[in-house]
Design an enzyme around this catalytic site. Structure first.
Site, PDB file in Angstrom:
ATOM      1  N   ASP A   1      31.827   4.495  34.374  1.00  0.00           N
ATOM      2  CA  ASP A   1      31.315   5.851  34.229  1.00  0.00           C
ATOM      3  C   ASP A   1      29.785   5.826  34.099  1.00  0.00           C
ATOM      4  OD1 ASP A   1      31.193   4.831  31.649  1.00  0.00           O
ATOM      5  OD2 ASP A   1      31.844   6.674  30.691  1.00  0.00           O
TER       6      ASP A   1
ATOM      7  N   SER B   1      28.182  10.888  29.128  1.00  0.00           N
ATOM      8  CA  SER B   1      29.285  10.060  29.594  1.00  0.00           C
ATOM      9  C   SER B   1      29.788  10.534  30.954  1.00  0.00           C
ATOM     10  CB  SER B   1      30.399  10.054  28.548  1.00  0.00           C
ATOM     11  OG  SER B   1      31.409   9.149  28.892  1.00  0.00           O
TER      12      SER B   1
END
Length: 602
Positions: A321, A168
């Site tokens: 992201d 992530s």
């Protein structure tokens, strides 16, 4: 062999005595030195011991890397039970395969995808080989793709499970696997603990399968193009009618987002979209992002993009992201594009999207009492107040992690689901996935921004109108880093202190009660206890004055404690919005100062 290992173990014991490494690290080092399953790594461990790399050894071995809220995540290092490497990734895949083989009837299949991080493709192939060796058919996305597309793939191909290789928004040093159940949601209790039990007991890894040969035999099916088309079609299916006159800039922050966000925006009719050049290259080092951390929660990520917007006359900017499951945005404070721009917090985006989705649904097919939105305990209560005004239910008694939102969708029935959100910039609309999706959130944010423009209103002015209606809400997150084995011990001490000796007041507001989700009790300052109706988890909430509270929890994915601060001014008490903003900012500053002092005194 014993004669070779004994001197090494003696050096390790001496290091423990000298407090250079922890006893737990020594135990795990011994396992990697002596057990046959780790034989291929023993020489590297031995080299570290001979070179007295005690800090590196302690960091890599002090614990066994667990499944947190987002899977098994950590720093990459060639050896170690607390690091991401071929062995720990392989153990994760083998543990998952073993558990499903024993608990799910076949035929078995697994969806696999990966992001732009270092070694992500390598780890994805490793997982695919192990799953095939365990009798699974693998559906493989053969390019950088988003986490929500993996969630969709699991559902679309009716897989038994899924694996996403990503860390992530973590730093470039990290990587991870996120493990998905057949629902398309990340693995929930009790499966997560049962899988980690299998992981802990993995002996040899089955590495005989050759990836290219498995593709040739059909055991691994490359389905990227097919799934891309179906995924974007499903994202597009969540669109609402309205204006599309909007000039915007989008940044994937060196991640996978261009594969999802750009096609979604194009399918929705947004034609004037610029991909921000300095962030366009897929690159696991995230070279042009402040601090090399591609996190849309960080306002500094947007500085350069906003400057570009002012140069080009763009009206809105977005950034996702690296694995494109979370989104942030910024917009001009007024309709003056050359004036001040500001970013939005995850909670503010949640409120804006919640109101937008519910208003569009109400104007279209209508909303009913059985419809619902879902949020976590640390997501703004403004979402609940908005949902109440539309007459729909809110499920908000959830621990942190979008997997619990996905689980609620399946428990309550996805047909009545309208919107899911969490404060860390994660949002979902639609039934096609069971994880947050920055593609659909980006699409809907652009629709909202275009609506606001058509109404002569900035997105910030739209948010202010919601504050006037539902009260002023200001939230703040403080991250207190506590790295390594010492940090973990301090985290446990701090959480125990909040339960046993909580502060009696914060910023002059007396403590009303403590909600202890680990022990499922409510404790008042006089020591009285009552049962807490809440999901179990290592979290404490300190309730202060009406609508003001602080939640405390250790991160499930990073070595830090998180303090979530919530302030609130009721709409009836709002006379001047600027005055309320200033007063609540002072309150947040005071809360942060007092919480830091409290944490430092453990």
């Amino acid at each position: 062999m014993t004669s070779e290992v004994d001197p090494l173990l003696s050096k390790v014991e001496a290091a423990v005595s000298a407090q250079k490494i922890t006893s737990s690290a020594a135990e795990n080092i011994k396992i990697w030195l002596t057990e046959p399953r780790y034989a291929s790594y023993a020489s590297q461990v031995a080299d570290h011991i001979q070179a007295e790399k005690w800090q590196a050894l302690d960091d890599a071995f002090w614990t066994v890397i667990p499944f947190g809220t987002g899977g098994r995540r950590g720093r990459m290092y060639p050896i170690g039970s607390n690091a991401i490497n071929e062995r720990t990734i392989g153990e994760s895949a083998q543990g998952l395969a073993s558990y499903i083989n024993d608990n799910v009837e076949g035929p078995l299949s697994c969806g696999i995808a990966y992001d732009t991080r270092h070694r992500s493709r390598e780890f994805a192939e490793l997982c695919a080989r192990i799953m095939v060796a365990n009798g699974f058919k693998v559906y493989f996305l053969d390019d950088y793709r988003s986490t929500p597309e993996l969630s969709f793939l699991v559902r679309y191909k009716r897989c038994s499970c899924g694996i996403m290789v990503t860390a992530s928004h973590n730093p470039p040093s990290d990587n991870a696997v996120k493990v998905y159940w057949s629902t398309g949601g990340q693995v929930l209790p009790p499966h997560d603990k049962a899988i980690i039990d299998r992981v802990m007991n993995v002996e040899e890894l089955p590495l005989d399968v050759v990836f290219s040969e498995a593709v040739g035999k059909g055991s691994i099916e490359i389905c990227t193009d097919e799934v891309d088309l179906a995924f974007i079609e499903n994202v597009k299916g969540q669109r609402f009618s309205g204006p599309r006159d909007l000039k915007l800039i989008y940044s994937p922050l060196h991640g996978v987002g261009a594969s999802a966000v750009i096609p979604a925006l194009q399918a929705d009719g947004f034609a004037d979209v610029e991909v921000f050049g300095p962030h366009a290259e897929p690159n696991g080092d995230f070279p042009n992002v402040p601090g090399h951390v591609s996190n849309p929660e960080n306002p500094q990520v947007f500085d350069a993009i906003i400057e570009r917007a002012k140069e080009t006359g763009a009206e809105f900017v977005l950034a996702t992201d690296p694995d494109c499951d979370r989104v942030g945005c910024a917009a001009p404070v007024t309709m003056d594009l050359k004036g001040e721009w500001r970013t939005f917090t995850g909670n503010q985006i949640a409120a804006l999207l919640c109101d937008f989705v519910l208003s569009k649904k109400k104007a279209g097919v209508g909303v009913e009492a059985d419809n619902y939105v879902v949020k976590t305990l640390v997501t703004t209560e403004m979402v609940r107040r908005i949902a109440d005004s539309y007459g729909v239910k809110t499920f908000g008694n959830l621990q942190v992690g979008f997997k619990y939102i996905g689980g609620t969708m399946d428990e309550e029935g996805p047909d009545n689901f309208l919107f899911g959100c969490e404060e860390s910039h994660g949002y979902l609309v639609g039934q096609y996935a069971r994880d947050k999706d920055a593609a659909v959130a980006s699409m809907l944010l652009c629709e909202l921004a275009a609506d606001c423009k058509a109404n002569g209103q900035s997105l910030h002015e739209k948010l202010e109108s919601l504050w006037w209606q539902y009260g002023y809400h200001a939230e703040h997150l403080l991250n207190q880093k506590m790295e390594g084995s010492e940090g973990m011990a301090n985290m446990k001490k701090l959480m125990a202190k909040f339960r046993e000796q909580p502060p009696t007041s914060l910023d002059g507001m007396a403590l009303q009660r403590v909600r202890d989700y680990k022990n499922n009790v409510i404790v008042t300052p006089d020591g009285k206890q009552a049962p807490l109706d809440g999901p179990p988890g290592d979290m404490v909430i300190l309730d202060l004055a009406e609508g003001n509270y602080v939640a405390v929890r250790p991160s499930g994915t990073e070595p830090k404690v998180k303090f979530y601060m919530f302030t609130y001014v009721e709409p009836e008490q709002l006379s001047l919005l600027d005055m309320a903003k200033s007063a609540m900012q002072e309150r947040i500053n005071a809360l942060e100062t007092e919480l830091k002092a409290y944490a430092a005194a453990i």
